[in-house]
Design an enzyme around this catalytic site. Structure first.
Site, PDB file in Angstrom:
ATOM      1  N   LYS A 246      17.335 -25.961 -59.134  1.00  0.00           N
ATOM      2  CA  LYS A 246      18.640 -25.487 -58.634  1.00  0.00           C
ATOM      3  C   LYS A 246      18.708 -23.957 -58.651  1.00  0.00           C
ATOM      4  O   LYS A 246      19.057 -23.329 -57.659  1.00  0.00           O
ATOM      5  CB  LYS A 246      19.795 -26.023 -59.511  1.00  0.00           C
ATOM      6  CG  LYS A 246      19.853 -27.533 -59.603  1.00  0.00           C
ATOM      7  CD  LYS A 246      21.034 -27.999 -60.448  1.00  0.00           C
ATOM      8  CE  LYS A 246      20.935 -27.675 -61.927  1.00  0.00           C
ATOM      9  NZ  LYS A 246      19.811 -28.360 -62.606  1.00  0.00           N
TER      10      LYS A 246
ATOM     11  N   ARG B   6      29.292 -31.317 -62.893  1.00  0.00           N
ATOM     12  CA  ARG B   6      28.335 -32.221 -63.540  1.00  0.00           C
ATOM     13  C   ARG B   6      28.967 -33.506 -64.006  1.00  0.00           C
ATOM     14  O   ARG B   6      28.289 -34.338 -64.622  1.00  0.00           O
ATOM     15  CB  ARG B   6      27.781 -31.562 -64.790  1.00  0.00           C
ATOM     16  CG  ARG B   6      26.552 -30.768 -64.493  1.00  0.00           C
ATOM     17  CD  ARG B   6      26.003 -30.358 -65.819  1.00  0.00           C
ATOM     18  NE  ARG B   6      25.535 -29.041 -65.648  1.00  0.00           N
ATOM     19  CZ  ARG B   6      24.306 -28.662 -65.955  1.00  0.00           C
ATOM     20  NH1 ARG B   6      23.478 -29.483 -66.505  1.00  0.00           N
ATOM     21  NH2 ARG B   6      23.933 -27.450 -65.731  1.00  0.00           N
TER      22      ARG B   6
ATOM     23  N   ARG C  48       8.758 -23.317 -67.927  1.00  0.00           N
ATOM     24  CA  ARG C  48       9.595 -22.261 -67.331  1.00  0.00           C
ATOM     25  C   ARG C  48       9.608 -21.000 -68.190  1.00  0.00           C
ATOM     26  O   ARG C  48       9.642 -21.048 -69.411  1.00  0.00           O
ATOM     27  CB  ARG C  48      11.029 -22.763 -67.178  1.00  0.00           C
ATOM     28  CG  ARG C  48      11.999 -21.631 -66.809  1.00  0.00           C
ATOM     29  CD  ARG C  48      13.371 -22.112 -66.415  1.00  0.00           C
ATOM     30  NE  ARG C  48      13.842 -23.209 -67.217  1.00  0.00           N
ATOM     31  CZ  ARG C  48      14.812 -24.037 -66.830  1.00  0.00           C
ATOM     32  NH1 ARG C  48      15.378 -23.881 -65.659  1.00  0.00           N
ATOM     33  NH2 ARG C  48      15.190 -25.015 -67.615  1.00  0.00           N
TER      34      ARG C  48
ATOM     35  N   ARG D  69      13.631 -20.459 -72.587  1.00  0.00           N
ATOM     36  CA  ARG D  69      14.991 -20.858 -72.963  1.00  0.00           C
ATOM     37  C   ARG D  69      14.967 -21.753 -74.202  1.00  0.00           C
ATOM     38  O   ARG D  69      14.080 -22.585 -74.349  1.00  0.00           O
ATOM     39  CB  ARG D  69      15.620 -21.619 -71.794  1.00  0.00           C
ATOM     40  CG  ARG D  69      16.702 -20.851 -71.103  1.00  0.00           C
ATOM     41  CD  ARG D  69      17.114 -21.463 -69.810  1.00  0.00           C
ATOM     42  NE  ARG D  69      17.676 -22.800 -69.924  1.00  0.00           N
ATOM     43  CZ  ARG D  69      18.171 -23.481 -68.896  1.00  0.00           C
ATOM     44  NH1 ARG D  69      18.168 -22.935 -67.685  1.00  0.00           N
ATOM     45  NH2 ARG D  69      18.655 -24.678 -69.065  1.00  0.00           N
TER      46      ARG D  69
ATOM     47  N   ARG E 124      18.868 -33.833 -72.365  1.00  0.00           N
ATOM     48  CA  ARG E 124      19.479 -33.326 -71.129  1.00  0.00           C
ATOM     49  C   ARG E 124      19.303 -34.344 -70.007  1.00  0.00           C
ATOM     50  O   ARG E 124      20.211 -34.535 -69.201  1.00  0.00           O
ATOM     51  CB  ARG E 124      18.845 -31.977 -70.751  1.00  0.00           C
ATOM     52  CG  ARG E 124      19.283 -30.850 -71.691  1.00  0.00           C
ATOM     53  CD  ARG E 124      18.339 -29.656 -71.646  1.00  0.00           C
ATOM     54  NE  ARG E 124      18.280 -29.010 -70.351  1.00  0.00           N
ATOM     55  CZ  ARG E 124      17.328 -28.134 -70.003  1.00  0.00           C
ATOM     56  NH1 ARG E 124      16.372 -27.813 -70.867  1.00  0.00           N
ATOM     57  NH2 ARG E 124      17.343 -27.596 -68.816  1.00  0.00           N
TER      58      ARG E 124
HETATM   59  P1  AP5 Z   1      14.850 -23.946 -62.155  1.00  0.00           P
HETATM   60  O1  AP5 Z   1      15.137 -23.448 -60.792  1.00  0.00           O
HETATM   61  O2  AP5 Z   1      15.060 -23.023 -63.285  1.00  0.00           O
HETATM   62  O3  AP5 Z   1      15.617 -25.354 -62.381  1.00  0.00           O
HETATM   63  P2  AP5 Z   1      17.148 -25.721 -62.609  1.00  0.00           P
HETATM   64  O4  AP5 Z   1      17.440 -26.904 -61.778  1.00  0.00           O
HETATM   65  O5  AP5 Z   1      18.000 -24.504 -62.432  1.00  0.00           O
HETATM   66  O6  AP5 Z   1      17.069 -26.188 -64.117  1.00  0.00           O
HETATM   67  P3  AP5 Z   1      17.997 -25.891 -65.361  1.00  0.00           P
HETATM   68  O7  AP5 Z   1      17.218 -26.253 -66.565  1.00  0.00           O
HETATM   69  O8  AP5 Z   1      18.584 -24.521 -65.277  1.00  0.00           O
HETATM   70  O9  AP5 Z   1      19.106 -26.939 -65.161  1.00  0.00           O
HETATM   71  P4  AP5 Z   1      20.057 -27.454 -66.208  1.00  0.00           P
HETATM   72  O10 AP5 Z   1      21.025 -28.150 -65.334  1.00  0.00           O
HETATM   73  O11 AP5 Z   1      19.486 -28.277 -67.282  1.00  0.00           O
HETATM   74  O12 AP5 Z   1      20.513 -26.154 -67.000  1.00  0.00           O
HETATM   75  P5  AP5 Z   1      21.771 -25.191 -66.870  1.00  0.00           P
HETATM   76  O13 AP5 Z   1      21.335 -23.844 -67.162  1.00  0.00           O
HETATM   77  O14 AP5 Z   1      22.479 -25.460 -65.605  1.00  0.00           O
HETATM   78  O15 AP5 Z   1      13.343 -24.498 -62.161  1.00  0.00           O
HETATM   79  C1  AP5 Z   1      12.764 -25.050 -63.320  1.00  0.00           C
HETATM   80  C2  AP5 Z   1      11.279 -24.673 -63.408  1.00  0.00           C
HETATM   81  O16 AP5 Z   1      10.571 -25.291 -62.352  1.00  0.00           O
HETATM   82  C3  AP5 Z   1      11.025 -23.162 -63.259  1.00  0.00           C
HETATM   83  O17 AP5 Z   1       9.967 -22.794 -64.084  1.00  0.00           O
HETATM   84  C4  AP5 Z   1      10.629 -23.005 -61.779  1.00  0.00           C
HETATM   85  O18 AP5 Z   1       9.760 -21.900 -61.573  1.00  0.00           O
HETATM   86  C5  AP5 Z   1       9.950 -24.334 -61.498  1.00  0.00           C
HETATM   87  N1  AP5 Z   1      10.146 -24.778 -60.116  1.00  0.00           N
HETATM   88  C6  AP5 Z   1      11.284 -24.678 -59.362  1.00  0.00           C
HETATM   89  N2  AP5 Z   1      11.095 -25.220 -58.151  1.00  0.00           N
HETATM   90  C7  AP5 Z   1       9.842 -25.705 -58.126  1.00  0.00           C
HETATM   91  C8  AP5 Z   1       9.055 -26.400 -57.132  1.00  0.00           C
HETATM   92  N3  AP5 Z   1       9.539 -26.692 -55.927  1.00  0.00           N
HETATM   93  N4  AP5 Z   1       7.791 -26.755 -57.466  1.00  0.00           N
HETATM   94  C9  AP5 Z   1       7.278 -26.445 -58.712  1.00  0.00           C
HETATM   95  N5  AP5 Z   1       7.973 -25.796 -59.686  1.00  0.00           N
HETATM   96  C10 AP5 Z   1       9.236 -25.440 -59.397  1.00  0.00           C
HETATM   97  O19 AP5 Z   1      22.669 -25.732 -68.072  1.00  0.00           O
HETATM   98  C11 AP5 Z   1      22.269 -25.531 -69.412  1.00  0.00           C
HETATM   99  C12 AP5 Z   1      23.288 -26.140 -70.357  1.00  0.00           C
HETATM  100  O20 AP5 Z   1      24.579 -25.492 -70.174  1.00  0.00           O
HETATM  101  C13 AP5 Z   1      23.581 -27.632 -70.162  1.00  0.00           C
HETATM  102  O21 AP5 Z   1      22.649 -28.435 -70.843  1.00  0.00           O
HETATM  103  C14 AP5 Z   1      24.995 -27.731 -70.748  1.00  0.00           C
HETATM  104  O22 AP5 Z   1      24.966 -27.731 -72.144  1.00  0.00           O
HETATM  105  C15 AP5 Z   1      25.630 -26.429 -70.281  1.00  0.00           C
HETATM  106  N6  AP5 Z   1      26.268 -26.567 -68.952  1.00  0.00           N
HETATM  107  C16 AP5 Z   1      25.896 -25.939 -67.807  1.00  0.00           C
HETATM  108  N7  AP5 Z   1      26.692 -26.307 -66.788  1.00  0.00           N
HETATM  109  C17 AP5 Z   1      27.587 -27.191 -67.295  1.00  0.00           C
HETATM  110  C18 AP5 Z   1      28.638 -27.959 -66.730  1.00  0.00           C
HETATM  111  N8  AP5 Z   1      28.949 -27.877 -65.413  1.00  0.00           N
HETATM  112  N9  AP5 Z   1      29.346 -28.774 -67.559  1.00  0.00           N
HETATM  113  C19 AP5 Z   1      29.072 -28.840 -68.865  1.00  0.00           C
HETATM  114  N10 AP5 Z   1      28.059 -28.171 -69.463  1.00  0.00           N
HETATM  115  C20 AP5 Z   1      27.321 -27.348 -68.684  1.00  0.00           C
HETATM  116 MG    MG Z   2      19.183 -23.350 -63.729  1.00  0.00          MG
END
Ligand code: AP5
Ligand code: MG
Ligand code: ZN
Length: 217
Positions: free
Chosen positions: A13, A88, A127, A160, A171
């Site tokens: 994402k 979410r 990552r 992270r 997660r």
């Molecule tokens: P990356 O682009 O970083 O993936 P992502 O989908 O952004 O993954 P996140 O881990 O950020 O998602 P998340 O939803 O768990 O965490 P968030 O920060 O939102 O890519 C991942 C890796 O893959 C990278 O190394 C990249 O280089 C690689 N990659 C990307 N595309 C690729 C491809 N096509 N091929 C190969 N490799 C690839 O949330 C964190 C925490 O915050 C949650 O757990 C929760 O506690 C809280 N939180 C956040 N939002 C909310 C919400 N709306 N409600 C409640 N709690 C929330």
């Molecule tokens: Mg992210």
């Protein structure tokens, strides 16, 4: 253009949102990034979010909805935005509907980046993120030219706190229970678009852009 990029943890994402920011000139609104900044600054919001994030649980809806409402009201969102990691839960999606109605806006579409869970764990664990500019890398799939150094700004890369095998398992469980139901929710209102996230990063971006073009964005 008011866009949601949805997908499981590690689906890509953030990577794709950054590409679309560069193409369309509208901001990326990542609730995860906002919470991480709050944790770093030690604010009240950060204190509320820290333990949830560390264990891989969701931050409570009322907290999350509040920060999104405030952020979407800012001037830089007037021409549109890319929501990354919000909504979410169905409650968050319902709240977003009200926030958008209050702003006189509507959603363009919801892009769901689809990646099987076996690959998600490897993506998260490998990552690396730049401490200085936030650029995202992967030790295998998107490696920096120099190990641990950002190609863009020369900053140091870090991992992270929630990118461990154990937290990632939580997660993914939380995603299945609370977030996957949003696929049916957005299918039901005709906004859903599935994107194959198992292709090269550049191809995923191309697919997103062609879906958006078909929707007149
Ligand atoms: P990356 O682009 O970083 O993936 P992502 O989908 O952004 O993954 P996140 O881990 O950020 O998602 P998340 O939803 O768990 O965490 P968030 O920060 O939102 O890519 C991942 C890796 O893959 C990278 O190394 C990249 O280089 C690689 N990659 C990307 N595309 C690729 C491809 N096509 N091929 C190969 N490799 C690839 O949330 C964190 C925490 O915050 C949650 O757990 C929760 O506690 C809280 N939180 C956040 N939002 C909310 C919400 N709306 N409600 C409640 N709690 C929330
Ligand atoms: Mg992210
Ligand atoms: Zn950098």
């Amino acid at each position: 253009m008011q866009l949601i990029i949805m997908g499981a943890p590690g689906a890509g994402k953030g990577t794709q949102a950054a590409k679309l920011v560069a193409k369309y000139g509208i901001p990326q609104i990542s609730t995860g990034d906002m919470f991480r900044m709050a944790v770093k600054s030690g604010s009240e919001l950060g204190k509320a979010a820290k333990s949830c994030m560390e264990s891989g649980k969701l931050v409570p809806d009322e907290v999350t909805i509040g920060i999104v409402r405030e952020r979407l009201g800012k001037a830089d969102c007037a021409k549109g935005f890319i929501l990354d990691g919000f909504p979410r839960t169905v409650a968050q999606a319902e709240a977003l509907k009200v926030i958008l109605a209050d702003l006189g806006k509507s959603l363009t579409c919801v892009l769901n980046v689809n990646v099987p869970s076996s690959e998600l764990i490897e993506r998260a664990i490998g990552r690396r993120i730049c401490k200085a500019c936030g650029a995202t890398y992967h030790i295998k799939f998107n490696a920096p030219i120099k190990e641990n150094i950002c190609d863009i700004c020369g900053g140091e890369l870090y991992q992270r706190a929630d990118d461990t095998a154990e937290t990632m398992a939580n997660r993914l469980r939380v995603y299945e229970a609370s977030t996957r139901p949003l696929i049916e929710y957005y299918k039901g209102i005709g906004l859903y678009e599935e994107i194959d996230g198992c292709q090269r990063i550049e191809q995923v971006t191309k697919d997103m852009m062609s879906v958006l073009a078909n929707r007149g964005a």
